[in-house]
Write a protein that holds these residues in place. Structure first.
Motif, mmCIF file in Angstrom:
data_model
loop_
_atom_site.group_PDB
_atom_site.id
_atom_site.type_symbol
_atom_site.label_atom_id
_atom_site.label_comp_id
_atom_site.label_asym_id
_atom_site.label_seq_id
_atom_site.Cartn_x
_atom_site.Cartn_y
_atom_site.Cartn_z
ATOM 1 N N HIS A 135 0.848 -1.193 0.000
ATOM 2 C CA HIS A 135 0.000 0.000 0.000
ATOM 3 C C HIS A 135 0.880 1.237 0.000
ATOM 4 O O HIS A 135 1.882 1.287 0.703
ATOM 5 N N TYR A 136 0.481 2.227 -0.760
ATOM 6 C CA TYR A 136 1.199 3.502 -0.756
ATOM 7 C C TYR A 136 0.866 4.312 0.498
ATOM 8 O O TYR A 136 1.725 4.955 1.084
ATOM 9 N N GLN A 137 -0.397 4.288 0.898
ATOM 10 C CA GLN A 137 -0.865 5.137 1.979
ATOM 11 C C GLN A 137 -0.601 4.527 3.348
ATOM 12 O O GLN A 137 -0.555 3.317 3.521
ATOM 13 N N ALA A 138 -0.485 5.407 4.318
ATOM 14 C CA ALA A 138 -0.429 4.988 5.719
ATOM 15 C C ALA A 138 -1.842 4.630 6.169
ATOM 16 O O ALA A 138 -2.823 5.150 5.647
ATOM 17 N N ALA A 139 -1.956 3.738 7.127
ATOM 18 C CA ALA A 139 -3.245 3.358 7.706
ATOM 19 C C ALA A 139 -2.973 2.758 9.084
ATOM 20 O O ALA A 139 -1.829 2.684 9.525
ATOM 21 N N ASP A 141 -3.072 -0.321 9.990
ATOM 22 C CA ASP A 141 -2.263 -1.535 9.917
ATOM 23 C C ASP A 141 -0.802 -1.257 9.547
ATOM 24 O O ASP A 141 0.084 -2.024 9.912
ATOM 25 N N LYS A 142 -0.526 -0.188 8.834
ATOM 26 C CA LYS A 142 0.846 0.216 8.484
ATOM 27 C C LYS A 142 0.905 1.738 8.619
ATOM 28 O O LYS A 142 0.545 2.452 7.687
ATOM 29 N N LYS A 148 8.365 5.923 3.160
ATOM 30 C CA LYS A 148 9.122 5.902 4.415
ATOM 31 C C LYS A 148 9.535 4.478 4.787
ATOM 32 O O LYS A 148 10.584 4.270 5.371
ATOM 33 N N ARG A 149 8.683 3.499 4.473
ATOM 34 C CA ARG A 149 9.040 2.112 4.763
ATOM 35 C C ARG A 149 10.206 1.658 3.895
ATOM 36 O O ARG A 149 11.015 0.847 4.317
ATOM 37 N N ARG A 150 10.313 2.167 2.692
ATOM 38 C CA ARG A 150 11.411 1.787 1.780
ATOM 39 C C ARG A 150 12.676 2.599 2.028
ATOM 40 O O ARG A 150 13.735 2.209 1.567
ATOM 41 N N ALA A 151 12.588 3.701 2.728
ATOM 42 C CA ALA A 151 13.734 4.609 2.895
ATOM 43 C C ALA A 151 14.773 4.070 3.862
ATOM 44 O O ALA A 151 15.871 4.585 3.933
#
Length: 152
Positions: A135-139, A141-142, A148-151
């Protein structure tokens, strides 16, 4: 006993829908919950009621059910997100007329149990929880967006 999808598994449900009078084993309505001297441990929120009346006792609730009277009514998504952001960790159940295509998004908002209008669709509903792997968006569950997760 009706079946539902809870934490990714099809299970039997031990809770019954709200009744006019508060009864053991039944979910309480928000008005029953507010009026009760001894607070019930399970409550069902209807669209338009909001969550304000249950916020001060979130620790004592084991189940909050949010009713979706029509699949087009999205208020329950907001209720779920707000309950989780305010620290509710118990079972958060979507009940009613939501559709299979919404389950993945409902889970992203914080729902971990789903009681659909038709039990025959539970196997397909279970599969839909994994419709998307990223997912691109924050929610809920993430909490961080993809960039930011890939950084790190």
């Amino acid at each position: 006993m009706p079946s539902l999808l809870r934490n990714g598994q099809i299970e039997q449900d031990s809770w019954l829908p709200p009744t006019e009078a508060l009864a053991p084993g039944h979910l309480a309505t928000v008005s029953q919950y507010v009026e009760a001297s001894e607070k019930p441990t399970a409550v069902q929120i209807e669209p338009g009621e909001g969550i304000a009346d249950v916020l001060e006792n979130l620790d004592s609730l084991e189940l909050v059910a949010v009713n979706f009277p029509a699949f087009m009514d999205g208020r329950g998504f907001s209720y779920a997100r707000e309950l989780r952001e305010r620290g509710y960790t118990g079972e958060l159940r979507a009940v009613g007329a939501f559709i299979r295509d919404q389950l993945h998004y409902l889970s992203r908002c914080g729902f971990n149990a789903f009681q659909m209008d038709g039990e025959s669709a539970l196997e397909a509903a279970k599969a839909s929880l994994n419709d998307f792997s990223e997912h691109y968006q924050a929610a809920i569950d993430k909490p961080q967006p993809l960039f930011k997760r890939r950084a790190g």
